[in-house]
Scaffold this motif. Sequence first.
Motif: not given
Length: 114
Positions: A74-76, A1-5, A25-28
């Motif tokens: 590197a840290k997304n 699940q995508v999370q934006l913090v 997440s790195g995925r997005i």
Amino acid sequence: QVQLVESGGGLVQPGGSLRLSCATSGRIFSINVMAWHRQAPGKQRELVASITVTGSTDYNDSVKGRFTISRDNAKNTVYLQMNSLKPEDTAVYYCNNRYGYYPWGQGTQVTVSS
């Protein structure tokens, strides 16, 4: 699940500075034009700044010359350095891709007031 913090908001006097951070997440992160959006009370959410995977940036006219968006692949993580803040910058700030495609995070409150 995508999370934006999002983090880094707060209360600051006019002319002050804040630096916002958004971890995801790195995925997005690796495939998207990442962006900061904001929503002031009683107003629609608006795009503030965006940055491509290769680092090209674009800004809302209202923040040009004052805000700087950057990303650490590197840290997304995507950042928003906000300088010379004005009361009209008061809003909840959110990160997402440029089109707001993913579920919105909780945002971070920025209040500019003396």
